[in-house]
Design a protein around this motif. Structure first.
Motif, mmCIF file in Angstrom:
data_model
loop_
_atom_site.group_PDB
_atom_site.id
_atom_site.type_symbol
_atom_site.label_atom_id
_atom_site.label_comp_id
_atom_site.label_asym_id
_atom_site.label_seq_id
_atom_site.Cartn_x
_atom_site.Cartn_y
_atom_site.Cartn_z
ATOM 1 N N ILE A 1 -0.646 5.265 5.445
ATOM 2 C CA ILE A 1 -1.925 4.924 6.509
ATOM 3 C C ILE A 1 -2.825 4.205 5.697
ATOM 4 C CG2 ILE A 1 -3.261 7.226 5.879
ATOM 5 C CD1 ILE A 1 -3.514 7.427 9.007
ATOM 6 N N SER A 2 -3.164 4.205 4.511
ATOM 7 C CA SER A 2 -4.285 3.390 3.826
ATOM 8 C C SER A 2 -4.017 1.974 3.553
ATOM 9 C CB SER A 2 -4.596 4.113 2.592
ATOM 10 O OG SER A 2 -3.563 3.992 1.630
ATOM 11 N N SER B 1 -3.172 12.030 2.920
ATOM 12 C CA SER B 1 -3.750 12.219 4.158
ATOM 13 C C SER B 1 -3.332 13.613 4.948
ATOM 14 C CB SER B 1 -2.682 11.021 4.871
ATOM 15 O OG SER B 1 -3.354 11.009 6.348
ATOM 16 N N ARG C 1 0.426 -1.545 8.026
ATOM 17 C CA ARG C 1 0.339 -1.719 9.331
ATOM 18 C C ARG C 1 1.449 -2.392 9.682
ATOM 19 N NH1 ARG C 1 -2.990 0.920 7.979
ATOM 20 N NH2 ARG C 1 -5.413 0.962 8.354
ATOM 21 N N ASP D 1 0.164 9.300 1.265
ATOM 22 C CA ASP D 1 -0.543 9.494 2.641
ATOM 23 C C ASP D 1 0.386 8.743 3.795
ATOM 24 O OD1 ASP D 1 -0.623 6.613 2.010
ATOM 25 O OD2 ASP D 1 -2.912 6.611 1.832
ATOM 26 N N THR E 1 -10.227 4.643 2.978
ATOM 27 C CA THR E 1 -9.959 4.116 4.399
ATOM 28 C C THR E 1 -11.134 4.931 5.244
ATOM 29 O OG1 THR E 1 -7.830 3.842 3.973
ATOM 30 C CG2 THR E 1 -8.153 3.983 6.268
ATOM 31 N N ARG F 1 0.286 8.441 13.584
ATOM 32 C CA ARG F 1 -0.742 7.504 13.189
ATOM 33 C C ARG F 1 -0.473 6.820 11.889
ATOM 34 N NH1 ARG F 1 -4.395 10.901 16.337
ATOM 35 N NH2 ARG F 1 -4.666 12.546 14.491
ATOM 36 N N HIS F 2 0.774 7.809 11.263
ATOM 37 C CA HIS F 2 1.224 7.415 9.747
ATOM 38 C C HIS F 2 2.544 6.384 9.970
ATOM 39 C CE1 HIS F 2 -1.181 10.816 9.223
ATOM 40 N NE2 HIS F 2 -1.167 10.726 7.982
#
Length: 237
Positions: free
Chosen positions: A231-232, A170, A235, A228, A131, A193-194
């Motif tokens: 996050i990768s 992450s 959405r 992670d 990412t 952000r995660h």
């Protein structure tokens, strides 16, 4: 993970953070642990280990016990800068710690890993390889090399029943990442952000490493396991 009494594992980079969490889990399951880190003596936070060796990248690798049923290479760097600010020395330092250190240790440990009926190697990558993340050019390049090493050695070592996998975390709450989450505002921004709404813990990452070390993952090799917080790949709407 099953009882590991009678088995021996090496954890390199055991001074704090993920390395310490991995050792805690191994000792809890009855394993003998050969630990190495940059300190002259084991940190007080470590449980009793079979042996401790002071080692830094570039030093002569220690002599490993044989047979060796698994090895975890934990040393890493977080060198986040805009590309225009990165010097050749930054790239060199990241490659030395993340890639060349792993190569040196694996070369020294390979005879002992071959002596076990089956053995497992766990390396560490980062979410930033798959990412694209700003300011990660140097560390992503070094960890990308680690992912290439993981897959190549998985193929080469398969005939010796040595599995090679990597964990790609992450942001994790370790001393290495302390400056990135140095106050509550930064910590909360990083957490949001995660998709799962928090940053990782050393125990989150250690659990993945223990899975890759143990018999439960006995038909896995050459894999990069993303741990992670989503996050990768996720959405949320």
């Amino acid at each position: 993970m099953k009882d590991l009494t009678g088995k021996t594992y090496a954890v390199i980079g055991a001074t704090s953070g993920i390395g310490t969490a991995v050792i805690n889990e191994l000792v809890d399951r009855g394993a003998e642990v050969f630990a190495a880190g940059r300190n002259d003596a084991p940190p007080a936070t470590l449980p009793a280990v079979a042996s401790w060796h002071s080692w830094r990248v570039g030093d002569e690798p220690p002599e490993f016990p044989s047979p060796l049923h698994g090895l975890v290479y934990c040393p890493g760097t977080i060198n986040l800068k805009p590309f225009k600010s990165l010097k050749d020395d930054d790239f060199t330092a990241d490659f030395e710690v993340n890639l060349l250190g792993a190569v040196q240790i694996l070369r020294a440990a390979l005879p002992a890993l071959k002596k076990a009926e089956e053995s497992s190697v766990v390396l560490f990558s980062t979410v930033a390889v798959q990412t694209g993340l700003s300011f990660h050019a140097s560390i992503a390049a070094a960890k990308g090399a680690v992912e290439g090493l993981t897959r190549s050695l998985a193929a080469e070592f398969a005939a010796d029943r040595i599995r090679v996998n990597a964990v790609a975390p992450s942001l994790t709450d370790t001393p290495l990442a302390a400056r990135l989450i140095s106050d509550e505002k930064r910590r909360e921004a990083s957490a949001q952000r995660h998709p799962l709404g928090r940053i990782g813990s050393p125990e989150d990452i250690a659990a993945a490493a223990l899975y890759l070390l143990g018999p439960e993952s006995g038909w896995m090799t050459g894999q990069i396991l993303a741990v992670d917080g989503g996050i990768s790949s996720v959405r949320p709407l």
